[in-house]
Design a protein around this motif. Structure first.
Motif, short mmCIF file in Angstrom:
data_model
loop_
_atom_site.label_atom_id
_atom_site.label_comp_id
_atom_site.label_asym_id
_atom_site.label_seq_id
_atom_site.Cartn_x
_atom_site.Cartn_y
_atom_site.Cartn_z
N ALA A 139 -69.18 -41.67 -56.45
CA ALA A 139 -67.98 -42.34 -55.93
C ALA A 139 -66.85 -42.30 -56.95
N ARG A 175 -74.12 -37.96 -52.30
CA ARG A 175 -73.04 -38.66 -51.60
C ARG A 175 -72.07 -37.62 -51.06
N SER A 269 -70.50 -46.93 -47.49
CA SER A 269 -69.41 -47.88 -47.70
C SER A 269 -68.15 -47.35 -47.03
N TRP A 272 -65.13 -47.98 -50.26
CA TRP A 272 -65.50 -47.51 -51.60
C TRP A 272 -64.29 -47.04 -52.40
N GLU A 277 -68.68 -50.80 -53.13
CA GLU A 277 -69.78 -49.93 -52.69
C GLU A 277 -70.32 -50.41 -51.36
#
Length: 277
Positions: A139, A175, A269, A272, A277
């Protein structure tokens, strides 16, 4: 604590053209900004260097270096910027190791950013960029990538998807996210900017142009989309960002229903981007 200088060393831009030198070359750029008044993110500075070299491609090397120096002065609000631009030799006869240009600009040479005279493309394209990473701080990496993309002259980020968690076939976790970008860059220049950002993060993030408007069939066929039309890791966050979007004429919902990785992708999320998160 006051920052006395900020320096970028060896920023590499592939496939650049320099006037009076044949073919495409790899250009290496060093930048030193003395007493910066603005603490610009490093990714923003890297992206701006790449964009300036690409936008000035084909011009004399001194002009390219000057464009980089002016842009760095604008971004850092530095009154004293030095840029060194190096172009490697091509191994032809007569042989030479390389050519180097040095440019030094002060605040008297720089206009405010709002009045910048650097040339930009007038055509604007809507692009969709996918971001994927397997590092634990994915992230954070995505955030810096988005800031860097938005900081390139001619770019404006217009949409950011939720963050998705992905389980890969080998069991590893990752992710993904998708960004909507309005850009005056060509498809080739945008791909080179993404490649430079990928290298700046030492391969920690993979990014692809999934879709881009206003480009020709040959440019579209040359895009490396990362097989997006078959991957829920890209389709799911994109559909959350833009439920009405289509890819190659098919609604995202239709493509997502048949994506083989759909069971292994889920939202993590939707806030984010602001640090949650």
């Amino acid at each position: 604590m006051e920052t006395n200088s900020v320096a970028l060393r060896g920023v590499r831009v592939e496939h650049a053209r320099v006037a009076q030198m044949p073919g495409e070359r790899a250009v290496h750029v060093d930048v030193c900004c003395a007493q910066p008044q603005r603490s610009a993110p490093i990714d923003e500075l890297l992206g701006a260097v790449v964009a300036c070299v690409q936008q000035e491609s084909g011009e004399p090397a001194a002009r390219i270096a000057h464009a980089v120096a002016v842009r760095m002065a604008q971004l850092t609000e530095s009154a004293d910027v030095q840029v060194t631009l190096r172009v490697a030799g091509d191994g032809e006869t007569p042989a030479y190791a390389g050519v180097e240009w040095n440019v030094h600009v002060t605040d008297t040479d720089v206009q405010p950013a709002d009045d910048a005279t650097l040339p930009v493309r007038t055509a604007s394209h809507a692009a969709v960029i996918s971001l994927e990473s397997r590092v634990p701080n994915a992230a954070d990496v995505f955030r810096t990538m988005i800031v860097a993309l938005d900081g390139i002259p001619g770019n404006q980020v217009e949409g950011i998807s939720p963050l998705y968690a992905v389980t890969h076939a080998d069991g590893s976790a990752g992710r993904s996210a998708v960004v909507a970008l309005q850009t005056t860059m060509s498809a080739a220049h945008l791909e080179r900017a993404l490649t430079a950002l990928h290298a700046a993060h030492e391969g920690a993030v993979t990014c692809h142009i999934v879709q881009m408007s206003g480009i020709g069939d040959e440019e579209r066929a040359a895009l490396d989309t990362g097989d997006a039309q078959h991957r829920a890791a890209v389709l799911a966050p994109w559909m959350d960002m833009d439920p009405q979007a289509t890819l190659q004429g098919d609604p995202l919902a239709f493509l997502l229903a048949s994506a083989p990785d759909a069971p292994f992708v889920g939202m993590e999320s939707d806030h984010w981007i602001i640090g949650g998160e």
